[in-house]
Design an enzyme around this catalytic site. Structure first.
Site, PDB file in Angstrom:
ATOM      1  CG  HIS A   1      54.284  44.855  37.271  1.00 31.56           C
ATOM      2  ND1 HIS A   1      54.209  45.808  36.290  1.00 31.56           N
ATOM      3  CD2 HIS A   1      53.827  45.443  38.414  1.00 31.56           C
ATOM      4  CE1 HIS A   1      53.713  46.938  36.824  1.00 31.56           C
ATOM      5  NE2 HIS A   1      53.471  46.739  38.103  1.00 31.56           N
TER       6      HIS A   1
ATOM      7  CG  HIS B   1      50.108  45.585  41.368  1.00 30.57           C
ATOM      8  ND1 HIS B   1      49.276  46.585  40.946  1.00 30.57           N
ATOM      9  CD2 HIS B   1      51.364  46.004  41.087  1.00 30.57           C
ATOM     10  CE1 HIS B   1      49.993  47.562  40.412  1.00 30.57           C
ATOM     11  NE2 HIS B   1      51.277  47.243  40.499  1.00 30.57           N
ATOM     12  CD  GLU B   2      54.539  44.313  42.419  1.00 24.43           C
ATOM     13  OE1 GLU B   2      55.221  44.313  41.373  1.00 24.43           O
ATOM     14  OE2 GLU B   2      54.097  45.360  42.951  1.00 24.43           O
TER      15      GLU B   2
ATOM     16  CD  GLU C   1      51.428  50.165  37.726  1.00 27.47           C
ATOM     17  OE1 GLU C   1      52.621  49.827  37.501  1.00 27.47           O
ATOM     18  OE2 GLU C   1      50.879  49.982  38.827  1.00 27.47           O
TER      19      GLU C   1
END
Ligand code: ZN
Length: 501
Positions: free
Chosen positions: A268, A264-265, A294
């Site tokens: 980003h 997830h990170e 997101e």
């Protein structure tokens, strides 16, 4: 004119550098700082925030922006020059409308409110935070009213995170999505739940973190310009385009935790690392909105990282890393486990199908509170009732109900949640457009090859930083405005294979 543009840039870079220094302090506070540093760190951060705000709202910047109008008009809309001036003007005009003493009052209030919440949540004591939350709501309305002429009182609060989206736009998209989502959730949850016990054996932390980092590098995360550290609430932070960091957390009895946090990170971070290097130090050098940001974390975590194709390549390696735990677990069983859908109390632990219902509840409540249709004292009951309607379960307490998220206790009410669901919708829309351009992407993923996808995202989204607003960017990248169709198709296809829909 050229010199005035240079002068503006120099001033913006100074502001950026102060903000980057705050960023380093925050990263340190969330990773390595001993608890004894907390009081001084809060003060240091507040000092830097004040200096940065003073510098950015200096009337000299306003004068430069006025003087640069002809210069801006002489450049193309999507040129670096015109984009930087346009974006700076938008941010400047917003910043000067909020009085400095109001910002200081809110900062003091939210840090007290946060402190009280950290004690009230474990004690399940909503009454303790209630007066703080009432004050927060009052401040939120005051803040919105610095921007008269809005259509909805939430609009000025949504704007800094998802510029170009209004409360009415978000509500419309959410109600369309809700209509499609509710039957999918009921169909899935009425069937036998997936068995995810294979994820809850003992998995030593070091191997988990190593495996996650290998995946992150494969996705394209550049460790020469990044690193990963451990924290309680994972986040991505950037000090410059040459230093984009991620954080993760692990649980030795839960294999998904560290791995999916890292993916997830990484999503980003890929966005920030992909920004045009010429933008360094300016306001253009960051992702354009919460929703688009997101969309990237969700795309890499869910659409890629929880797909069958991805695991065809990576599952044998994972089995090799954890032979005792996974040797006898088939890839089908593992894939079902990491995509388990269940009605649960906590937003941050929710799967990608039910997650949006958590977000919609919060978004609707923010609107109702700001409109005055709901009072703070009614929140706990309203939460229980809505939760029962949407999820068919009643939260047994406020701790895992209205007290669970930090957002309202550490900031204003309004605009804090919609970005998560916009991200789910947009992640699927961008991915569908990438597939149209490059139908070979799913085959690449099965081979552990992510370059084609990464390059498409870089050239259509990442490189532009904040040059375009989210609606402009979506239109340019996908040829249409935001639409829920690709997301619904994605959910129906993926979960149609795992369950009977
Ligand atoms: Zn995120």
């Amino acid at each position: 004119m050229q010199t005035k543009f240079q002068e503006l840039k120099t001033r913006l870079i100074e502001v950026n550098d102060i903000n980057a220094a705050s960023g380093v302090l925050h990263w340190d506070q969330s990773t390595y700082m001993p608890p004894g540093g907390a009081t001084a760190r809060a003060r240091q951060t507040a000092t830097l925030r004040r200096i940065s705000h003073e510098k950015f709202t200096d009337p000299a910047i306003g004068k430069l922006l006025d003087a640069l109008i002809p210069y801006e008009q002489s450049h193309d809309y999507d040129s670096y020059e015109a984009s930087l001036i346009r974006l700076t003007r938008r941010q400047y005009e917003r910043a000067i409308k909020i009085p400095a003493n109001f910002m200081a009052k809110v900062a003091t209030h939210t840090s007290e409110s946060y402190q009280v919440w950290t004690e009230a949540r474990p004690a399940n004591d909503f009454d303790r935070v209630r007066p703080y939350l009432e004050k927060t709501l009052e401040y939120s309305r005051q803040c919105a009213n610095f921007f008269p002429g809005y259509d909805h009182i939430a609009d000025p609060l949504i704007e800094p995170r998802d510029y170009g989206m209004k409360a009415a736009d978000v509500s419309r998209v959410f109600s369309e999505l809700r209509k499609e989502l509710v039957p999918i959730v009921s169909a899935i949850t009425s069937q036998r739940p997936a068995d995810d016990s294979c994820l809850h054996k003992h998995y030593p932390e070091a191997q988990q973190l190593d495996f996650g980092m290998e995946v992150s590098k494969k996705f394209g995360y550049d460790l020469n310009r990044g690193r990963q550290d451990k924290t309680h609430h994972p986040f991505m932070t950037k000090f410059s385009l040459g230093d984009v960091r991620i954080t993760t957390r692990s649980k030795e009895d839960s294999l998904g935790e560290a791995l999916f946090c890292t993916m997830h990170e990484t999503g980003h971070a890929l966005y920030e690392q992909g920004i045009n290097m010429d933008f360094e130090g300016t306001p253009l050098a960051r992702g354009t909105s919460a929703g688009v940001h997101e969309s990237q974390s969700r795309l890499w975590e869910n659409i890629v990282g929880r797909s069958k194709g991805f695991w065809k390549c990576f599952y044998p390696q994972l089995q090799k890393t954890f032979p005792e735990q996974l040797e006898t677990v088939s890839i089908e069983k593992f894939h079902r486990a990491i995509n388990k859908v269940k009605r649960s109390l906590i937003r941050t632990e929710a799967d990608e199908v039910t997650y949006n219902l958590h977000v919609m509840l919060r978004f609707d409540f923010e609107l109702a509170l700001l409109e005055g249709e709901m009072e703070i004292k009614d929140l706990p009951n309203a939460w229980r009732e809505r939760f029962e309607t949407d999820f068919g379960i009643v939260p047994p307490d406020d701790k895992d109900g209205v007290l669970q998220d930090v957002h309202w206790y550490f900031g204003l009410i309004g605009g804090s949640f919609q970005g998560y669901t916009l991200g789910n919708i947009l992640g699927a829309q961008f991915y569908a457009s990438a597939l149209e351009a490059h139908p070979e992407i799913p085959n690449d993923i099965e081979k552990g090859e992510f370059n084609t996808l990464h390059n498409w995202l870089k050239s259509n989204i990442y490189q532009h930083g904040s040059k375009f607003t989210a609606p402009e960017l979506i239109e340019r990248a996908t040829g249409k405005p935001m639409t829920i169709t690709p997301y619904i198709n994605y959910l129906k296809t993926k979960y149609g294979e795992l369950y009977t829909l």
